[in-house]
Scaffold this active site. Structure first.
Site, PDB file in Angstrom:
ATOM      1  N   CYS A 105       0.886  -1.150  -0.074  1.00 40.22           N
ATOM      2  CA  CYS A 105      -0.015  -0.015  -0.006  1.00 40.22           C
ATOM      3  C   CYS A 105       0.977   1.101   0.089  1.00 40.22           C
ATOM      4  O   CYS A 105       0.323   2.217  -0.199  1.00 40.22           O
ATOM      5  CB  CYS A 105      -0.734  -0.071   1.309  1.00 40.22           C
ATOM      6  N   CYS A 125      14.050   0.324  12.010  1.00 40.12           N
ATOM      7  CA  CYS A 125      13.486   1.060  13.180  1.00 40.12           C
ATOM      8  C   CYS A 125      12.004   1.577  12.774  1.00 40.12           C
ATOM      9  O   CYS A 125      11.634   2.486  11.695  1.00 40.12           O
ATOM     10  CB  CYS A 125      14.378   2.380  13.189  1.00 40.12           C
TER      11      CYS A 125
HETATM   12 ZN   LIG Z   1       0.532  -1.927   3.752  1.00 37.83          ZN
END
Ligand SMILES: [Zn+2]
Length: 157
Positions: A105, A125
């Protein structure tokens, strides 16, 4: 290799998911923000399971790759699958860093640094707000209604 469908969400799916996000989630996931150190809900999570994309539900990290980096953000030495994250050069704030985003996404997750532990030497991180968590044995999210392996229990130990 991945058993997951990495086709990006449609514009309609994006709008529907975005409408359900909090202000903090939108700021980090969609506007490349960073949450304050030592504030994220997953920093001290020691449970076994899978960390997923807060936006689209794609598995991103396993708990067995999590380590205490002392930085104040949840840190992992390797992703669930390299195909599930995308590395992007980030030259903002006068630094050259490697941003990582969800490969499906495109949501902002965090940054990758070359000072992690063995065997990869990488430190992923992450912002807690970019992540969801599914304890081992429980059902993975299926935000985009793609079907198994999403929406099914994770069986790998
Ligand atoms: Zn995603």
């Amino acid at each position: 290799m991945t058993a997951f469908d990495l086709t990006p969400p449609t514009d309609a799916e994006r709008r529907a998911i975005t409408a359900g996000l909090s202000g903090d989630e939108r700021r980090v996931l969609l506007e490349h923000g960073t949450e304050a150190a030592f504030c994220g809900v997953f920093l001290d999570n020691k449970k076994d399971g899978i960390y997923t994309c807060r936006f689209c539900g794609l598995p991103l990290f396993r708990s067995n790759a999590k380590f205490d980096s002392g930085t104040g953000w949840p840190s992992f030495f390797k992703p669930f699958a390299e195909l599930h994250i995308k590395r992007v050069r980030d030259a903002s704030y006068g630094m050259v860093r490697v941003e990582e985003v969800c490969a499906r996404c495109g949501s902002h997750l965090g940054h990758v640094f070359p000072d992690g532990p063995r065997p990869t030497g990488e430190r992923h991180c992450l912002n807690s707000v970019s992540l969801g968590f599914t304890p081992t044995g429980e059902t993975l999210p299926d935000v985009l209604k793609r079907g198994a392996p999403e929406g099914a229990p994770d069986t790998e130990v």
